[in-house]
Design an enzyme around this catalytic site. Structure first.
Site: not given
Ligand code: IPM
Ligand code: MG
Length: 364
Positions: A147, A198, A231, A255, A259
């Site tokens: 990032y 990884k 993975d 990230d 999710d």
């Molecule tokens: C998160 C989001 C952010 C990230 C974006 C909005 C920059 O996806 O907080 O998970 O990638 O960190």
């Molecule tokens: Mg995210």
């Protein structure tokens, strides 16, 4: 425009509210109701971030708002971004405001719990038996890795092709400080850390594995440490998620895995997160979900993740753990009698964002 930092009342917890974009203002209004219902111990200031700040000031985060955040005990941020900014340069996008807050406040540890509430077991796309009682904590490194690594950019090569570059980079210090947070938190839970990287293809991943192993051997022999390729971790989260307690991983894998873990619970609208830096620095608290521009302004968004983010702020930055317990219990209780459309269930009234907030306040 904003009151200077010294305007804070000295004996109160200081919270900056940054509603941001999309459904942000709607869900933040409900968190504010909860703050009001908790009584007088918390002073709030309001600020702009993301697209809202771009509209007012031309930048996704102003120096003033950053200073305001720095002077607070906690920052509550709802969500940023939307389709309107898709073709804008990265440093002018709403997300850049969020990334700057994380980076400049040095919020290196992002705590993302994935909890399946008993009342919501059926909301998951996985079988109830697989997810019942699930309680995973992802500890994501937040200020390093691909990032922020340099060099980055897009250049045009002599032959006319374009070349995009991002750099995945970690120092041992960055890995170790994240490791401390993960191991310390695991000790308060089920004492297991799964470290994901990884290392089979990336040098920085191998360094990650070696540093985590060394920290474990030196300071945390009582905690179980397991190494897992990222993975495989993505696969194991679907196959048998309850094998995990704390997952410690880098910025990009964190990230994605967070999710995925959030979706296991079937209720993205329920999950809060905390981003923490050095002791004493302000924490940043935000829902795991995004700005949901498709439903913005319709009063149907679920405010629970926002309200539970407030609970995390009460616990980790404001020194009010009992208030945090009360807010979490109120959200749990409210689910029995009110549901926003995303977590609708047979026999329970479907309510608006504001009514859901009212239901939580009524339980406090
Ligand atoms: C998160 C989001 C952010 C990230 C974006 C909005 C920059 O996806 O907080 O998970 O990638 O960190
Ligand atoms: Mg995210």
């Amino acid at each position: 425009m904003y009151p200077p930092a010294s305007d804070w009342a000295l004996d109160m917890g200081r919270v900056v509210l940054l509603p941001g974009d999309g459904i942000g203002p709607e869900i933040m209004a409900e968190a504010e109701k909860v703050i009001a219902a908790l009584g007088g111990d918390i002073a709030v200031q309001h600020g702009l971030v993301g697209g809202a700040s771009i509209a007012a000031h031309g930048v996704p985060l102003t120096d003033e708002t950053l200073a305001q955040a720095r002077a607070a005990d906690a920052v509550l941020l709802a969500c940023v971004g939307g389709p309107r900014w898709t073709n804008v340069a990265y440093d002018k996008r709403p997300e850049a405001g969020l990334l700057r807050l994380r980076k400049d406040l040095d919020l290196f540890a992002n705590l993302r719990p994935a909890i399946v509430f008993d009342a919501l077991v059926d909301a998951s796309t996985l079988k109830p038996d697989i997810v019942r009682g699930l309680d995973i904590l992802i500890v994501r490194e937040l200020t390093g890795g691909v990032y922020f690594g340099q060099p980055r950019g897009v250049e045009t090569l002599p032959d006319g092709q374009r070349r995009g570059v991002n750099t995945h980079v970690y120092t041992s210090g960055e890995i170790t400080r994240l490791g401390h947070v993960a191991f310390d938190l695991a000790r308060k839970r089920r004492s297991k850390v799964t470290s994901c990287e990884k290392s089979n293809v990336m040098e920085a991943g191998l360094l990650w594995r070696e540093e985590m192993a060394a920290l474990h051997a030196a300071e945390y022999p009582d905690v179980t440490l397991e190494h897992m390729l990222a993975d495989n971790c993505a696969m194991q989260l679907l196959r048998n998620p309850s094998q995990f307690d704390v997952i410690a991983t880098d910025n990009l894998f964190g990230d994605m895995l967070s999710d995925e873990a959030a979706m296991l619970t079937g209720s993205l609208g329920m999950l809060p997160s905390a981003s923490l830096g050095a002791p004493g620095a302000p924490g940043l608290y935000e829902p795991v979900h995004g700005s949901a521009p498709d439903i913005a302004g319709r009063g149907v968004a679920n405010p629970c993740a926002m309200i539970l983010s407030l609970a995390m702020a009460l616990r980790y930055s404001l020194g009010l753990p009992e208030a945090a317990d009360r807010v979490e219990a109120a959200v749990q209780g409210a689910l029995d009698g009110a549901r926003t459309p995303d977590i609708a269930a047979d026999g329970i009234p479907v309510v608006s964002t504001a009514q859901m907030g009212d239901a939580v306040v009524a339980r406090l």
